[in-house]
Design a protein around this motif. Structure first.
Motif, PDB file in Angstrom:
ATOM      1  N   SER A 259       0.842  -1.194   0.000  1.00 17.83           N
ATOM      2  CA  SER A 259       0.000   0.000   0.000  1.00 17.83           C
ATOM      3  C   SER A 259       0.875   1.241   0.000  1.00 17.83           C
ATOM      4  O   SER A 259       2.085   1.170   0.273  1.00 17.83           O
ATOM      5  N   LEU A 260       0.268   2.389  -0.258  1.00 22.31           N
ATOM      6  CA  LEU A 260       1.018   3.641  -0.241  1.00 22.31           C
ATOM      7  C   LEU A 260       1.587   3.888   1.157  1.00 22.31           C
ATOM      8  O   LEU A 260       2.702   4.398   1.294  1.00 22.31           O
ATOM      9  N   GLU A 261       0.829   3.505   2.192  1.00 21.48           N
ATOM     10  CA  GLU A 261       1.338   3.650   3.562  1.00 21.48           C
ATOM     11  C   GLU A 261       2.618   2.850   3.750  1.00 21.48           C
ATOM     12  O   GLU A 261       3.579   3.333   4.357  1.00 21.48           O
ATOM     13  N   LEU A 325       1.087  11.496   1.457  1.00 18.69           N
ATOM     14  CA  LEU A 325       0.259  10.359   1.851  1.00 18.69           C
ATOM     15  C   LEU A 325      -1.146  10.810   2.212  1.00 18.69           C
ATOM     16  O   LEU A 325      -2.141  10.225   1.743  1.00 18.69           O
ATOM     17  N   LYS A 326      -1.247  11.853   3.015  1.00 17.39           N
ATOM     18  CA  LYS A 326      -2.572  12.363   3.426  1.00 17.39           C
ATOM     19  C   LYS A 326      -3.351  12.862   2.220  1.00 17.39           C
ATOM     20  O   LYS A 326      -4.549  12.579   2.065  1.00 17.39           O
ATOM     21  N   THR A 328      -2.977  12.108  -0.969  1.00 16.20           N
ATOM     22  CA  THR A 328      -3.316  11.037  -1.906  1.00 16.20           C
ATOM     23  C   THR A 328      -4.437  10.152  -1.370  1.00 16.20           C
ATOM     24  O   THR A 328      -5.368   9.808  -2.087  1.00 16.20           O
ATOM     25  N   ASN A 329      -4.349   9.816  -0.091  1.00 16.75           N
ATOM     26  CA  ASN A 329      -5.413   9.010   0.493  1.00 16.75           C
ATOM     27  C   ASN A 329      -6.718   9.770   0.552  1.00 16.75           C
ATOM     28  O   ASN A 329      -7.796   9.174   0.518  1.00 16.75           O
ATOM     29  N   ARG A 331      -7.889  11.477  -1.728  1.00 17.46           N
ATOM     30  CA  ARG A 331      -8.560  11.386  -3.041  1.00 17.46           C
ATOM     31  C   ARG A 331      -9.361  10.117  -3.177  1.00 17.46           C
ATOM     32  O   ARG A 331     -10.194   9.984  -4.055  1.00 17.46           O
ATOM     33  N   ASP A 332      -9.004   9.090  -2.370  1.00 18.69           N
ATOM     34  CA  ASP A 332      -9.640   7.776  -2.521  1.00 18.69           C
ATOM     35  C   ASP A 332     -11.096   7.803  -2.068  1.00 18.69           C
ATOM     36  O   ASP A 332     -11.468   8.567  -1.208  1.00 18.69           O
TER      37      ASP A 332
END
Length: 332
Positions: A259-261, A325-326, A328-329, A331-332
């Protein structure tokens, strides 16, 4: 029918549990990155290439390239050069207990290396290549391996002959990149040449070129019968590739991509390791290219790379990646 299971790779008196090798790559496979790949399951490790002449003349840039850690054993040092006497002397010098193997680079395509008669230029001179290999083998008491290419160009495709020369002069294993020097890294790697090398020698053969996933390893295993699998460019920003391959061969299933995380956490850990090893000034600057590799294909990666190129400290890097990260997440 050939077994699809991955068997240990035996080179001389060294047994490597996982036959997955991290290809030596200048400016990439330094100690911090090798340790990350080792944790993910890479079996055979190798330093960035070290100039035998640089060692001979005491070039201060050589020593950092030779840094090792007990956690990465077994590890090889890769040296390059075309003077048999100097290669032998410097092989003896580095045979000091830090390394379990010595690898000779006869595949590097970079002009400044080739123009000096080193790297893949030795593909044009098998007789000299044999003398270099013999000088190194005679100088040390650890296994010596050789990395070659398919050939120098389309008019000189001689990997099987070079492999035989290596074996005759005492090499314990041979790694083959399925491209010519002229190709660099373009086009498609020719795995049939790896099969021909495997048929030409009795020592272990490690296949290299276009391995991007576990299914590529399986296909290379089936098509070439090679003993080991070397992964280069696909490992850039992707230490997980080794874990994913091992998981596939153990379970028959593909692992989900990190994951991106997980990617951000790995980048920050990598960054801290780089700083611990090289200092903040160099460590942060060298992390810039790694961040580009780690984030390739993620949303907004191009803008992130642009910002990362202005980072000066670990705090800058951490803040930038956490904000990315914040965002990009979100946008989900």
């Amino acid at each position: 029918m050939r077994s699809n299971k991955l068997k240990p790779l035996v080179i001389g008196d060294i047994t490597i549990e996982h036959p997955l090798a991290l290809a030596p790559m200048a400016g990439v496979t330094d100690l911090p990155y090798r340790l990350l790949c080792k944790e993910q399951g890479a079996g055979m490790m190798c330093t960035e290439m070290v100039s035998a002449k640089g060692l001979y003349y005491g070039n201060r840039k050589s020593e950092p390239l030779m840094a090792t850690d007990p956690k990465e054993i077994p590890v090889a040092i890769q040296i390059f050069g075309s003077d048999p006497e100097i290669m032998g002397q410097m092989a003896a010098k580095v045979n000091d207990g830090r390394f379990q193997m010595i690898d000779i680079n006869m595949g590097c395509p970079v002009p400044k290396i080739v123009n000096n008669g080193d790297g893949s230029a030795l593909m044009k001179n098998p007789e000299l290549a044999g003398k270099v290999i013999k000088a190194v083998v005679d100088a040390v008491d650890i296994p010596v391996t050789v990395k070659i290419r398919k050939g120098f160009n389309d008019e000189l495709i001689n990997a099987p002959e070079m492999a035989q020369v290596a074996q005759e002069n005492g090499a314990a294993a041979i790694a083959v990149h399925g491209r010519t020097r002229e190709q660099y890294y373009s086009g498609t790697a020719d795995w049939s040449i790896i099969r021909k090398v495997k048929e030409a020698v009795d020592i272990p053969v490690i296949g290299n070129g276009d391995i991007t996933c576990a299914k590529d390893v399986l296909r290379m295993q089936e098509e070439t019968g090679c003993d080991g699998f070397m992964i280069g460019r696909r490992a850039k920003g992707n230490p997980w590739i080794f874990k994913e391959i091992l998981h596939f061969f153990e379970t028959g299933e593909e692992m989900p991509r990190p994951s991106l995380e997980e990617v951000v956490a790995m980048m920050l850990r990598h960054g801290q390791m780089m700083i611990d090893f090289k200092g903040e000034y160099i460590g942060v600057r060298e992390m810039r290219k790694h961040v580009a590799w780690y984030t390739f294909g993620f949303p907004g990666a191009a803008k992130l790379r642009e910002k990362v190129n202005h980072t000066e400290t670990y705090e800058d890097l951490e803040e930038l990646l956490q904000n990315y990260l914040k965002a990009t997440n979100g946008r989900d």
